[in-house]
Design a protein around this motif. Structure first.
Motif, mmCIF file in Angstrom:
data_model
loop_
_atom_site.group_PDB
_atom_site.id
_atom_site.type_symbol
_atom_site.label_atom_id
_atom_site.label_comp_id
_atom_site.label_asym_id
_atom_site.label_seq_id
_atom_site.Cartn_x
_atom_site.Cartn_y
_atom_site.Cartn_z
ATOM 1 N N LEU A 160 -61.470 64.209 19.223
ATOM 2 C CA LEU A 160 -61.765 64.737 20.566
ATOM 3 C C LEU A 160 -63.262 64.966 20.766
ATOM 4 O O LEU A 160 -63.726 65.102 21.894
ATOM 5 N N SER A 161 -63.991 65.087 19.643
ATOM 6 C CA SER A 161 -65.432 65.291 19.752
ATOM 7 C C SER A 161 -66.116 64.469 18.666
ATOM 8 O O SER A 161 -65.496 64.127 17.644
ATOM 9 N N GLY A 162 -67.387 64.165 18.884
ATOM 10 C CA GLY A 162 -68.125 63.297 17.968
ATOM 11 C C GLY A 162 -68.224 63.843 16.556
ATOM 12 O O GLY A 162 -68.463 63.090 15.605
ATOM 13 N N VAL A 175 -63.461 59.238 11.373
ATOM 14 C CA VAL A 175 -64.538 60.196 11.653
ATOM 15 C C VAL A 175 -65.103 59.926 13.043
ATOM 16 O O VAL A 175 -65.108 58.780 13.511
ATOM 17 N N GLY A 176 -65.595 60.983 13.686
ATOM 18 C CA GLY A 176 -66.218 60.851 14.994
ATOM 19 C C GLY A 176 -67.574 60.159 14.888
ATOM 20 O O GLY A 176 -68.172 60.111 13.804
ATOM 21 N N PRO A 179 -62.441 69.881 13.337
ATOM 22 C CA PRO A 179 -63.680 69.969 14.126
ATOM 23 C C PRO A 179 -64.864 70.310 13.221
ATOM 24 O O PRO A 179 -64.673 70.836 12.128
ATOM 25 N N PHE A 180 -66.068 70.029 13.673
ATOM 26 C CA PHE A 180 -67.293 70.298 12.888
ATOM 27 C C PHE A 180 -67.126 69.780 11.451
ATOM 28 O O PHE A 180 -67.452 70.475 10.484
ATOM 29 N N ALA A 181 -66.627 68.570 11.343
ATOM 30 C CA ALA A 181 -66.317 68.015 10.015
ATOM 31 C C ALA A 181 -67.574 67.672 9.231
ATOM 32 O O ALA A 181 -67.494 67.359 8.042
ATOM 33 N N ASP A 182 -68.728 67.741 9.881
ATOM 34 C CA ASP A 182 -69.987 67.543 9.159
ATOM 35 C C ASP A 182 -70.440 68.850 8.499
ATOM 36 O O ASP A 182 -71.444 68.884 7.792
#
Ligand code: NAD
Ligand code: ZN
Ligand code: ZN
Length: 391
Positions: free
Chosen positions: A23-25, A69-70, A148-151
């Motif tokens: 859903l997000s980059g 991955v985004g 989310p915030f997978a980085d």
């Protein structure tokens, strides 16, 4: 895909739900290889932590393989095929709280912060599978999960450690460790731990690793106390003896130097977000059923000691022993675990053999049998201490 869903108070079901998508980059999708049931899940099932909706996917302790991955995640940070453990708090990495290492207080990870504002009077950060109060994110007791915030969150596991060895880095190992770390343990210290559940056991092992002279486990479940004793800890069964009296006997009348509450809401008398009926029912059950762990810890702790609270609380609790806390210079410390801080150092501790979190695993079940897993964990049946689910 199959997922463990909250379907009403005291009701969970394994259901078909749509697969997650990016859903997000900064998102990733993880195919879950192992996931666990936590005492915090019981608070959601009980309804003591409110704001779950029928069909919400549970689970905040999970690990697996990155399958997507985004576009904003650099390949050297995370890429398809990486094996990761994922911290339960969702943290952006860039806000003032994250910058201060307070990852479980992230200011950008809960799009529904207004719900907590209304119920608790303050916002709370996002947590996987932890009600709309904590962002309404689908959890990891499922075949796939969106991270989310997978980085920022996921820790890559590049060695051949088993899932069982590293899974608890997602939550209960950092939680137990933080409970002990907040005690600033010295070598002469007697550390008492309320609750011999998974969090309590790992707090006990962490307290010993940090140098405690003696660690005392307090619970009522004989098999959980036996597990603590087998790991070398002293035990107190609160159904059999008066806990404060016994602690005074063990500490020449002074009380434990450091106390850890690894019980939480189960012992709360009336959290004010509950309606009057639930509060009354809860108060009656608990007044007659067992002592209140946090009150007992404050009153038993030696003057000048520390009470470290990792058991989860919400709303307000009544009859806080403010006089014992204030007059005896007790330090109170607490928090949802700032898991991200502890991932690397605790991974090293597992690799070196200083900690073996696998000692608490009693059950492996297929995800399809999650309902049974919840039942034996909640009701303390079949010697259940910690359940691992395999999707
Ligand atoms: P659990 O329910 O398996 O363990 C709780 C144990 O406390 C049980 O064995 C129970 O018999 C015992 N107990 C109940 N009342 C007691 C009392 N008055 N005195 C002593 N023992 C008592 O749960 P768990 O998975 O070990 O989790 C424990 C707590 O930690 C829960 O509140 C959970 O939500 C919380 N938690 C907090 C964090 C965090 O980040 N701070 C993370 C994970 C879990
Ligand atoms: Zn948990
Ligand atoms: Zn943040």
């Amino acid at each position: 895909m199959r997922a463990v869903c909250w379907t009403g108070r005291n009701s969970v079901e394994v259901r078909d739900v749509p697969e997650p998508s990016i859903l997000s980059g900064r998102d990733a999708i993880v195919r879950v290889t192992s996931t666990a049931i936590c005492g915090s899940d019981l608070h959601l099932v009980d309804g003591y932590v409110p704001s779950m909706e029928n069909g919400d996917v549970l689970g905040h302790e999970f690990m697996g393989e990155v399958v997507e991955v985004g576009p904003d995640i650099a390949p050297d940070t995370l890429k398809v095929g990486d094996r990761v453990v994922v911290p339960f708090p969702i943290a952006c990495g860039g806000c003032a709280s994250c910058a201060a290492g307070l990852f479980s207080c992230c200011e950008n990870s809960n799009p529904n912060a207004a719900i907590a504002e209304k119920l608790y009077g303050h916002p709370i950060a996002g947590i996987f599978g932890y009600s709309h109060l904590a962002g309404g994110y689908a959890g990891g007791q499922a075949e796939y999960v969106r991270v989310p915030f997978a980085d920022v969150g996921p820790l890559k596991i590049e060695s051949d450690l088993t899932d069982e060895q590293v899974l608890f880095l997602t939550d209960i190992l950092p939680t137990g460790y933080m409970g002990a770390e907040m005690c600033e343990i010295e070598s002469k210290d007697v550390v008492a731990v309320w609750g011999a559940g998974p969090v309590g056991q790992l707090a006990m092992d962490s307290a010993r690793m940090l140098g405690a002279h003696e660690v005392i486990a307090i619970d009522r479940e004989p098999y959980r106390l036996e597990m603590a004793a087998a790991a070398g800890h002293t035990t107190i069964n609160f159904d059999e003896v008066d806990v404060r009296d016994r602690l005074m006997d063990l500490t020449a009348g002074r009380g434990p130097d450091k106390c850890i509450d690894a019980v939480g809401l189960e012992a709360t008398h009336g959290a004010t977000h509950l309606n009057a009926y639930d509060r009354a029912k809860q108060a009656v059950r608990l007044e007659t059923d067992r002592p209140h762990a946090l009150r007992q810890a404050i009153v038993a702790c030696r003057s000048g000691g520390t009470v470290s609270v990792v058991g989860v609380y919400g709303g307000f609790i009544d009859k806080f022993p403010v006089g014992s806390w204030m007059n005896r210079s007790i330090t109170l410390r607490t928090g949802q675990a700032h898991v991200h801080r502890y991932l690397e150092p605790l991974l090293r501790r597992i690799e070196s053999g200083d900690l073996d979190p696998t000692r608490i695993i009693t059950h492996h079940l297929p995800l399809e049998e999650a309902v049974h897993g919840y039942e034996i964990f909640k009701e303390k049946q079949d010697g259940c201490e910690k359940v691992i689910l395999k999707p």
